[in-house]
Design an enzyme around this catalytic site. Sequence first.
Site, short mmCIF file in Angstrom:
data_model
loop_
_atom_site.label_atom_id
_atom_site.label_comp_id
_atom_site.label_asym_id
_atom_site.label_seq_id
_atom_site.Cartn_x
_atom_site.Cartn_y
_atom_site.Cartn_z
N LYS A 1 0.82 -1.22 0.00
CA LYS A 1 0.00 0.00 0.00
C LYS A 1 0.85 1.27 0.00
O LYS A 1 0.57 2.22 -0.72
CB LYS A 1 -0.92 0.04 1.23
N ARG B 1 -8.68 1.01 10.17
CA ARG B 1 -8.21 -0.35 10.39
C ARG B 1 -9.24 -1.21 11.12
O ARG B 1 -9.00 -2.39 11.32
CB ARG B 1 -6.94 -0.32 11.21
N ARG C 1 11.55 -6.78 4.15
CA ARG C 1 11.38 -5.35 3.91
C ARG C 1 12.49 -4.55 4.60
O ARG C 1 12.87 -4.84 5.74
CB ARG C 1 10.02 -4.90 4.43
N ARG D 1 12.36 -2.44 10.22
CA ARG D 1 11.43 -2.00 11.27
C ARG D 1 11.35 -3.06 12.36
O ARG D 1 11.32 -4.25 12.07
CB ARG D 1 10.04 -1.79 10.67
N ARG E 1 0.54 -9.02 13.85
CA ARG E 1 -0.06 -8.05 12.94
C ARG E 1 -1.03 -8.73 11.99
O ARG E 1 -2.07 -8.18 11.65
CB ARG E 1 1.03 -7.30 12.17
#
Length: 216
Positions: free
Chosen positions: A13, A88, A127, A160, A171
């Site tokens: 996103k 969310r 990532r 992260r 998550r």
Amino acid sequence: MRLILLGPPGGGKGTVAKKLQKEFNIPVISTGVILREAIDKKTKLGKEVINIINRGGLVPDNIILEIIKERIKQEDCKNGYIFDGFPRNIEQANSLKKLNKELNEHIDYVFYFEIPFSEIIKRLSNRRVCKKCGTNYNLLFNPPQKDNICDICGGELYQRDDDKGETIKNRLKVFNNQTLSLIKYYEEKKLLTVIDADLSENAFLEIKKVLEKGTS
Ligand code: ADP
Ligand code: ZN
């Protein structure tokens, strides 16, 4: 034009949002980016949310709504905005609806980024993010030219904390339990378009096509 990008963590996103911002000249509002900035700057907000984020939970709705309320009233949002990572859950979506109504505006499109779950874990654990400009890389399919250095600004890349181990699993659980119900919510409001997000370039082009059709 007011857009919502909805989808699992690591669904691409953020990357697509940046491309849309450039193409249509409207700002991205990413609650994740705003919260991480607060953590970096060690503000009161940052201290309130750091543990929640590192565990992979959701930050309380009232905090998120305060951030959104302030942000969408700013001058650069008057022609629209792109939400990345908000809303969310149903509560946030209902509050957004109320807020939009107060401001006499509405959401035009919600794009759901569809991507296989097996792909998500692979993406999240590989990532890397630029410390300076926030650009995302992926060590498997979108690596930087030089190890650990941002192609765009030369900044240092980092992983992260919430892209590690157990937090990733949490998550995904939160996504399944709370965010997934927004698909039906926006489908019923006739706002939803499902996008094949297996490839981020494809997702951007699909969205662009829908938007250009809508405005012509
Ligand atoms: P990703 O795009 O990988 O899902 P984000 O940057 O959107 O990651 O979010 C990172 C974390 O910030 C979330 O796991 C959550 O703890 C917090 N967060 C971001 N947006 C929201 C929101 N709208 N409501 C509650 N928590 C949020
Ligand atoms: Zn950079």
